[in-house]
Design an enzyme around this catalytic site. Structure first.
Site, PDB file in Angstrom:
ATOM      1  CD  GLU A  41      34.463  14.498  16.566  1.00  0.00           C
ATOM      2  OE1 GLU A  41      35.448  13.657  16.968  1.00  0.00           O
ATOM      3  OE2 GLU A  41      33.327  14.390  16.689  1.00  0.00           O
ATOM      4  CD  GLN A  99      33.119  35.278  29.134  1.00  0.00           C
ATOM      5  OE1 GLN A  99      31.882  34.684  29.555  1.00  0.00           O
ATOM      6  NE2 GLN A  99      33.674  35.224  28.294  1.00  0.00           N
ATOM      7  CE  LYS A 195      38.834  49.504  32.005  1.00  0.00           C
ATOM      8  NZ  LYS A 195      39.794  48.595  31.426  1.00  0.00           N
TER       9      LYS A 195
HETATM   10  C1  R5P Z   1      40.622  45.403  32.354  1.00  0.00           C
HETATM   11  O1  R5P Z   1      40.161  45.216  33.419  1.00  0.00           O
HETATM   12  C2  R5P Z   1      41.806  44.928  31.661  1.00  0.00           C
HETATM   13  O2  R5P Z   1      42.949  45.177  32.777  1.00  0.00           O
HETATM   14  C3  R5P Z   1      42.294  45.541  30.388  1.00  0.00           C
HETATM   15  O3  R5P Z   1      42.462  47.089  30.706  1.00  0.00           O
HETATM   16  C4  R5P Z   1      41.152  45.593  29.446  1.00  0.00           C
HETATM   17  O4  R5P Z   1      40.991  44.016  29.311  1.00  0.00           O
HETATM   18  C5  R5P Z   1      41.974  45.833  27.925  1.00  0.00           C
HETATM   19  O5  R5P Z   1      40.994  45.558  27.027  1.00  0.00           O
HETATM   20  P1  R5P Z   1      40.603  46.552  25.807  1.00  0.00           P
HETATM   21  O6  R5P Z   1      41.829  46.632  25.217  1.00  0.00           O
HETATM   22  O7  R5P Z   1      39.677  46.052  25.129  1.00  0.00           O
HETATM   23  O8  R5P Z   1      39.954  47.836  26.462  1.00  0.00           O
END
Ligand code: R5P
Length: 314
Positions: A41, A99, A195
């Protein structure tokens, strides 16, 4: 200089950043034991009187995320029970921010739960930097000062590059406002990539709007986690004729082998802040570290003195 009523404590998430902030404030960190009991803890014991003080707690909610979150909550709880007058959680990197909504049924909204926990523990204010989604500010019913790293990143980028033909790139629709701010500061046009995430932590780039042919493309993002977004975006930019690809991002999580993936990609340089400790060995990679310690120190001082914090955005 700090006056007697201002005290600053820090969890264990980022000792270097905490020390750098205190260097700017020209004062020592508050003394406290923040460790673990033998049963695993988290253990917190403040070694200074905080009664009636204006107290700031520095803690990034970075890996190990739950442990650092718990440290933050327990420090705040200890301060409240020790009669601190006002408690500000200084959270350079707010974990669980991705999240912030349900993407399908039967999921938590973890960023909201974390906000509830921080408020319930006893924080009166939050000072943070580049929340993944600005709407997270509204998850708190206490004041949130939300700083941006873009002014610092754009300034350093301008100092360090002599490229003439530059285009700022948002790697996704959600980052357009950030990339647009960066673009305005360096005086460049904007391109936008679309994306999608076929699976958790996987990225697929779909299309791009804007002209990057023969130009230096700067991808502007809030965080680098797996590096998938950047690497895929960089490949697309190269395929569309970009002469060089650079990145400017706030939070360097660099999960797993992200640093190696980026090094092997067409990205020639990464500008990143120290909101999170960087992985060992980053010094040998093409990384330019931009410290946010002076910015956070200035914000702490302004909050303490009831001065404007938005003045720091320009
Ligand atoms: C996404 O919405 C964020 O702006 C970043 O592009 C993303 O969190 C980057 O995460 P990763 O490096 O895992 O692609």
């Amino acid at each position: 200089m700090m006056d007697g009523r201002l005290q600053v404590f820090a969890g264990n998430s980022h000792p270097q950043l905490a020390n750098d902030i205190m260097k700017s404030l020209e004062a020592p960190l508050g003394r406290a034991v923040i460790g673990e009991w033998k049963n695993g803890e988290t253990r917190v014991k403040l070694d200074e009187n905080v009664r009636g003080s204006d107290v700031f707690v520095i803690q990034s909610i970075c890996n190990p995320v739950d442990h650092h979150l718990m440290e933050l909550l327990l420090i705040i709880d200890a301060l409240r029970r020790a009669s601190a007058d006002r408690i500000t959680a200084v959270i350079p990197y707010y974990g669980y921010a991705k999240q912030e909504k349900k993407t399908s049924g039967r999921e938590p909204i973890s960023a909201k739960l974390v906000a509830n926990l921080i408020v319930t523990a006893g924080a009166h204010r939050v000072l943070t930097l580049d929340l993944h989604a600005p709407a997270i500010e509204g998850f708190f019913d206490i004041p949130v000062d939300h700083l941006r790293a873009t002014p610092l990143l754009a300034k350093r980028f301008k100092q360090m590059t002599d490229a003439q033909d530059i285009v700022a790139v948002s790697p996704d629709a959600g980052g357009v406002a950030r990339a647009d701010d960066f673009r305005t500061r360096i005086g460049a046009p904007l391109a936008i990539i679309s994306k999608r995430h076929p699976e958790a932590d996987e990225t697929e780039v779909l299309e791009m709007v804007g002209d990057v042919d023969g130009k230096t493309a700067v991808i502007v993002d809030d965080m680098i986690s797996t590096g998938g977004t950047l690497v895929e975006a960089a490949r697309l930019l190269k395929a569309r004729g970009a002469s060089d690809v650079i990145t400017a991002a706030t939070h360097g999580i660099f999960a797993g082998d992200a640093l190696d993936l980026i090094e092997q990609s067409p990205i020639s340089k990464v500008f990143i802040t120290d909101s999170i400790p960087l992985p060992n060995g980053w010094q040998s990679k093409p990384i330019e570290l931009v410290s946010i310690a002076p910015l956070l120190a200035e914000a702490i001082m302004r909050i303490h003195k009831d001065l404007s914090v938005s003045a720091l955005f320009y």
